[in-house]
Scaffold this motif. Structure first.
Motif, PDB file in Angstrom:
ATOM      1  N   ALA A  10     -12.220  -5.639   5.162  1.00  0.00           N
ATOM      2  CA  ALA A  10     -12.488  -4.210   5.338  1.00  0.00           C
ATOM      3  C   ALA A  10     -13.569  -3.988   6.394  1.00  0.00           C
ATOM      4  CB  ALA A  10     -12.917  -3.600   4.001  1.00  0.00           C
ATOM      5  N   GLU A  98      -5.263  -1.360  18.683  1.00  0.00           N
ATOM      6  CA  GLU A  98      -5.057  -0.849  17.324  1.00  0.00           C
ATOM      7  C   GLU A  98      -4.132  -1.738  16.509  1.00  0.00           C
ATOM      8  OE1 GLU A  98      -4.635   1.063  19.990  1.00  0.00           O
ATOM      9  OE2 GLU A  98      -5.622   3.007  19.760  1.00  0.00           O
ATOM     10  N   VAL A 101      -5.921  -4.284  14.403  1.00  0.00           N
ATOM     11  CA  VAL A 101      -6.742  -3.570  13.413  1.00  0.00           C
ATOM     12  C   VAL A 101      -5.861  -3.072  12.274  1.00  0.00           C
ATOM     13  CG1 VAL A 101      -8.182  -1.559  13.034  1.00  0.00           C
ATOM     14  CG2 VAL A 101      -8.485  -2.912  15.082  1.00  0.00           C
ATOM     15  N   LEU A 102      -4.707  -2.474  12.641  1.00  0.00           N
ATOM     16  CA  LEU A 102      -3.801  -1.979  11.599  1.00  0.00           C
ATOM     17  C   LEU A 102      -3.266  -3.136  10.758  1.00  0.00           C
ATOM     18  CD1 LEU A 102      -1.810   0.794  13.440  1.00  0.00           C
ATOM     19  CD2 LEU A 102      -3.191   1.057  11.409  1.00  0.00           C
ATOM     20  N   LEU A 105      -5.845  -4.078   8.255  1.00  0.00           N
ATOM     21  CA  LEU A 105      -5.926  -3.106   7.157  1.00  0.00           C
ATOM     22  C   LEU A 105      -4.717  -3.232   6.225  1.00  0.00           C
ATOM     23  CD1 LEU A 105      -7.397  -0.100   9.108  1.00  0.00           C
ATOM     24  CD2 LEU A 105      -8.447  -1.263   7.192  1.00  0.00           C
ATOM     25  N   LEU A 108      -5.273  -6.175   4.116  1.00  0.00           N
ATOM     26  CA  LEU A 108      -6.242  -5.842   3.072  1.00  0.00           C
ATOM     27  C   LEU A 108      -5.530  -5.159   1.903  1.00  0.00           C
ATOM     28  CD1 LEU A 108      -9.105  -5.383   1.990  1.00  0.00           C
ATOM     29  CD2 LEU A 108      -9.213  -3.337   3.367  1.00  0.00           C
ATOM     30  N   MET A 124      -3.041   2.333  -5.118  1.00  0.00           N
ATOM     31  CA  MET A 124      -3.916   2.473  -3.953  1.00  0.00           C
ATOM     32  C   MET A 124      -3.685   1.344  -2.960  1.00  0.00           C
ATOM     33  SD  MET A 124      -5.516   5.213  -4.626  1.00  0.00           S
ATOM     34  CE  MET A 124      -6.807   5.309  -3.427  1.00  0.00           C
ATOM     35  N   GLU A 127      -0.344   1.861  -1.186  1.00  0.00           N
ATOM     36  CA  GLU A 127      -0.319   2.922  -0.173  1.00  0.00           C
ATOM     37  C   GLU A 127      -1.080   2.496   1.080  1.00  0.00           C
ATOM     38  OE1 GLU A 127       1.370   5.966   0.156  1.00  0.00           O
ATOM     39  OE2 GLU A 127       2.370   4.785  -1.367  1.00  0.00           O
ATOM     40  N   LEU A 128      -2.191   1.780   0.890  1.00  0.00           N
ATOM     41  CA  LEU A 128      -2.944   1.298   2.054  1.00  0.00           C
ATOM     42  C   LEU A 128      -2.047   0.408   2.907  1.00  0.00           C
ATOM     43  CD1 LEU A 128      -5.566   1.060   3.575  1.00  0.00           C
ATOM     44  CD2 LEU A 128      -6.260  -0.767   2.054  1.00  0.00           C
ATOM     45  N   LEU A 131       1.171   2.600   4.391  1.00  0.00           N
ATOM     46  CA  LEU A 131       0.844   3.546   5.454  1.00  0.00           C
ATOM     47  C   LEU A 131       0.642   2.803   6.776  1.00  0.00           C
ATOM     48  CD1 LEU A 131       0.539   6.563   5.541  1.00  0.00           C
ATOM     49  CD2 LEU A 131      -1.908   6.287   5.453  1.00  0.00           C
ATOM     50  N   ALA A 132      -0.049   1.660   6.702  1.00  0.00           N
ATOM     51  CA  ALA A 132      -0.250   0.877   7.921  1.00  0.00           C
ATOM     52  C   ALA A 132       1.095   0.328   8.415  1.00  0.00           C
ATOM     53  CB  ALA A 132      -1.227  -0.258   7.655  1.00  0.00           C
ATOM     54  N   VAL A 135       3.204   2.870  10.413  1.00  0.00           N
ATOM     55  CA  VAL A 135       2.746   3.019  11.799  1.00  0.00           C
ATOM     56  C   VAL A 135       3.172   1.805  12.622  1.00  0.00           C
ATOM     57  CG1 VAL A 135       0.751   3.345  13.270  1.00  0.00           C
ATOM     58  CG2 VAL A 135       0.803   4.398  11.031  1.00  0.00           C
ATOM     59  N   SER A 138       6.782   1.807  13.885  1.00  0.00           N
ATOM     60  CA  SER A 138       7.091   2.650  15.045  1.00  0.00           C
ATOM     61  C   SER A 138       6.084   2.425  16.161  1.00  0.00           C
ATOM     62  CB  SER A 138       7.123   4.115  14.629  1.00  0.00           C
ATOM     63  OG  SER A 138       6.000   4.430  13.870  1.00  0.00           O
ATOM     64  N   PHE A 139       5.507   1.221  16.201  1.00  0.00           N
ATOM     65  CA  PHE A 139       4.445   0.973  17.167  1.00  0.00           C
ATOM     66  C   PHE A 139       4.937   1.061  18.603  1.00  0.00           C
ATOM     67  CE2 PHE A 139       0.902  -1.172  19.163  1.00  0.00           C
ATOM     68  CZ  PHE A 139      -0.136  -0.633  18.445  1.00  0.00           C
TER      69      PHE A 139
END
Lengths: 472, 201
Positions: A10, A98, A101-102, A105, A108, A124, A127-128, A131-132, A135, A138-139
């Motif tokens: 994190a 990014e 980094v994504l 995350l 994580l 939780m 979803e973390l 959600l990553a 993204v 569709s990078f």
């Protein structure tokens, strides 16, 4: 320190984000390297620094041998996928800081998933991660297929999250707690009522979506095809391990006393996935779509181990995941090496005669496919063997027989690929050069597939210990 | 008595405006009805003694989500008449599925028994002498700090994602540079040319 690997990821992700935001795009390679260093650090801590039996935050976070095994697998998969991604995007001048980094995350989120001790922690973490991943899918945002993949994944993922939350709310309503151990306590005392089963079915539906098991698999082929290749590799390795680890934990810890109720659902999902994975892959023309159906089938086999509901079954699933991750990384490194004139190609027909134009790549590629098919001396055979063994010992004779039949059908399409590479008229040669990282991944993956038979015992022992942590 | 009256008033307006959200022809009216239904739902929460949830509903849903909807509806040229055209065609099938679900829910609900052990581990009620906003705050930053932190990370991912997918740096954009402007002197800005008569510059 129970939470050390997660804290490292994190804080590391935020530090990398800051470096990237200040330094601009030219820092992208350094940030990729930093992300890999973070994964290595977190992995070392997960192995040596985290205690074997500990909980934190009133049981919301659990550190045990099961979490350790899956975390190490996830971190290895994620680190190698970043290596692939770096080599995929850099020549096309598309690297962006990014991306690593994504991925840190998302990883994580995966670690939090496999350590979840309550339904809120489960959600939780999930979803973390999701959600990553939306993204990341569709990078490649100027590419129609990539954006389509991201959108489809997002819409269907949101739907499945909704179903899972509904199930969790039911379970909370009927047991009075979101903590796994408290739920297990209530179920042991007063049995599984219809309301609880109702919630359980919705929970299983949501989880089945995440591991792309039939009938919740629809998103898989499109997302695998549309997402950039290293991201697809990430979906197929680290994300699958995390989802499967979460599946095992969220079913086996809270509901050991509702075994009969969930077992029938899992068996149906598992058999359907094995069947669809074997049959639908036969007619595919795109190699990444084929791998999507292959992963649906493989998740079906792994779920058979869960259906057994024993420590032996969990051990089978863990061995399966370990072998699956390494084999799949190799396959995707090969797919990434499929370039002609610097441009990536993905059709199966592009592989025609690969064994003659590029013998080394053809050989490794074929061997990995045969390992995925489960041919005896290779690693994939042992993966299936331990799962079927556990299923038969738990009395699931018919599902095991259907599984063997499905893997026989599956063998046909893997063999078809080998035949195309060895006996078809050669297509124009692919670019021969491979970057260092992909080369290393291929060597590791090929070695695992070939030599697992000689070095199986440490993996099996580790999986055994991990399984005992979940089902003593 | 007054409470029951308020409950029925809020509920009736809530349901009516919810129906209007999907029934009204003008999408802007739909969003306005949505806001009305949020307000009434907030009223219901207050009646239940959950004033914090009521406030959050107004602040988050009316203040942010509904305004965002309104922006989308007004800024994007979405042909809602076209979108709705197929709706009637799917109505019988959708209604059938809805009916099946409702019947199943009723059948499952009719045999539900709340287990006694479930009541034993029921979540703690609000401690005496605290408003529920205070009570929530007390556990959110202590017992639930883990979830709270992960929620923060989820929001960070959402922010990175939105920037990654939409931000484009266009080349050749002229930006105002105040330092350069201020540093200009008359010598830099004015050129003296010696123009011969009749020839022009």
């Amino acid at each position: 320190m129970v939470l050390l690997p997660e804290l490292v990821l994190a804080l590391g992700a935020m530090a990398l984000l800051l470096i990237g935001a200040i330094g601009g795009e030219k820092t992208a390679p350094a940030i990729s390297f930093g992300a890999i260093a973070l994964f290595v650090m977190a992995g070392a801590e997960a192995i040596w620094a985290v205690p074997s039996h500990a909980t934190a935050f009133h049981g919301a976070f659990v550190a045990d041998d099961f979490a350790r095994f899956t975390k190490v697998l996830i971190l290895v998969g994620a680190a190698l996928c970043i290596l692939l991604a770096d080599e995929f995007f850099a020549p096309a001048a598309m690297s962006r800081f990014e991306l690593p980094v994504l991925m840190v995350l998302a990883t994580l989120g995966m670690l939090l998933m496999v350590s979840a001790g309550s339904f809120i922690a489960l959600y939780m973490g999930l979803e973390l991660q999701s959600l990553a991943l939306y993204v990341l899918a569709s990078f490649n945002r100027d590419h129609l297929r990539s954006t389509e993949a991201g959108l489809k994944y997002f819409v269907l993922g949101a739907l499945s999250s909704g179903m899972m939350l509904y199930g969790i709310s039911m379970i909370y309503g009927f047991t009075g707690s979101v903590e796994f151990s408290a739920v297990a306590h209530v179920v042991a005392q007063s049995g599984a009522g219809i309301g609880l089963i109702f919630g359980l079915v919705f929970l299983i539906s949501g989880l089945a979506f995440k591991v792309s098991a039939v009938p919740f698999h629809m998103w898989t082929p499109d997302v695998y095809e549309g997402a950039p290749t290293p991201i697809t590799a990430y979906f197929a390795t680290a994300a699958k391990v995390a989802a499967m680890g979460l599946f095992l934990r969220a079913i086996l810890i809270p509901f050991p006393h509702a075994l009969e109720q969930w077992r029938q659902v899992i068996i149906v999902i598992s058999v359907l996935s094995m069947a669809l994975g074997a049959v639908a892959a036969l007619g595919q023309k795109n190699i990444k779509r084929l791998m999507a159906y292959s992963s649906i089938g493989h998740m079906g086999y792994a779920l058979l181990g869960l259906a057994a509901g024993t420590a032996l079954g969990v051990r089978g699933v863990l061995i399966y995941l370990a072998i699956y991750v390494f084999t799949n990384l190799g396959v995707f490194a090969c797919i990434q090496a499929m370039r002609r004139g610097g441009k990536p190609v993905e059709a199966i027909s592009d592989l025609a005669g690969l064994a003659r134009t590029n013998p080394k790549l053809g050989l490794v590629f074929s061997m990995l496919f045969l390992s995925l098919a489960g041919l005896p001396p290779l690693a994939g055979f042992f993966a299936k063997f331990y799962v079927f063994l556990a299923a038969i010992q738990a009395g699931l004779i018919w599902p095991a027989i259907l599984g063997v039949l499905a893997s026989a059908i599956g063998l046909v399409y893997y063999l078809r690929l080998v035949k195309i590479m060895y006996f078809d008229e050669p297509a124009p040669a692919l670019d021969g050069d491979m970057a260092m990282g992909s080369r290393a991944i291929l060597i590791v993956s090929g070695a695992v597939a070939l030599l697992f038979i000689f070095a199986a015992s440490p993996v099996i022992t580790a999986a055994d210990v991990a399984a005992k942590a979940l089902l003593p | 008595m007054l409470e029951a009256l308020a409950f029925y008033l809020f509920s009736a307006i809530l349901i009516a405006s919810a129906v209007m959200v999907i029934a009204s022809r003008n999408p802007v009216h739909s969003v306005l009805f949505l806001i009305l239904s949020f307000f009434n739902a907030a009223g219901l929460f207050v009646l239940l003694g959950a004033e914090f949830l009521g406030m959050i509903l107004v602040v988050v849903y009316v203040g942010a989500v509904a305004v965002l909807f309104l922006f989308v509806v007004m800024m994007l040229d979405v042909d809602f008449a076209e979108l709705k055209r197929g709706a009637l065609q799917y109505l019988p099938f959708g209604a059938l599925i809805g009916l099946v679900l409702v019947v199943e829910l009723i059948m499952a609900g009719s045999v539900w028994v709340l287990q006694p052990a479930a009541l034993a581990v029921k979540a703690h009620a609000t401690p005496a002498g605290l408003t529920n906003t205070e009570a929530l705050g007390r556990i959110l930053y202590t017992d639930y700090v883990y979830y709270f932190q992960i929620a923060g990370l989820v929001l960070l991912v959402a922010m990175i994602g939105a920037i990654v997918l939409t931000l484009r740096s266009r080349p050749g954009v002229r930006r105002q540079n105040i330092a350069v402007q201020n540093a200009r002197t008359a010598a830099m800005a004015v050129d003296m040319l010696d123009i011969k008569p009749g020839e022009g510059a």
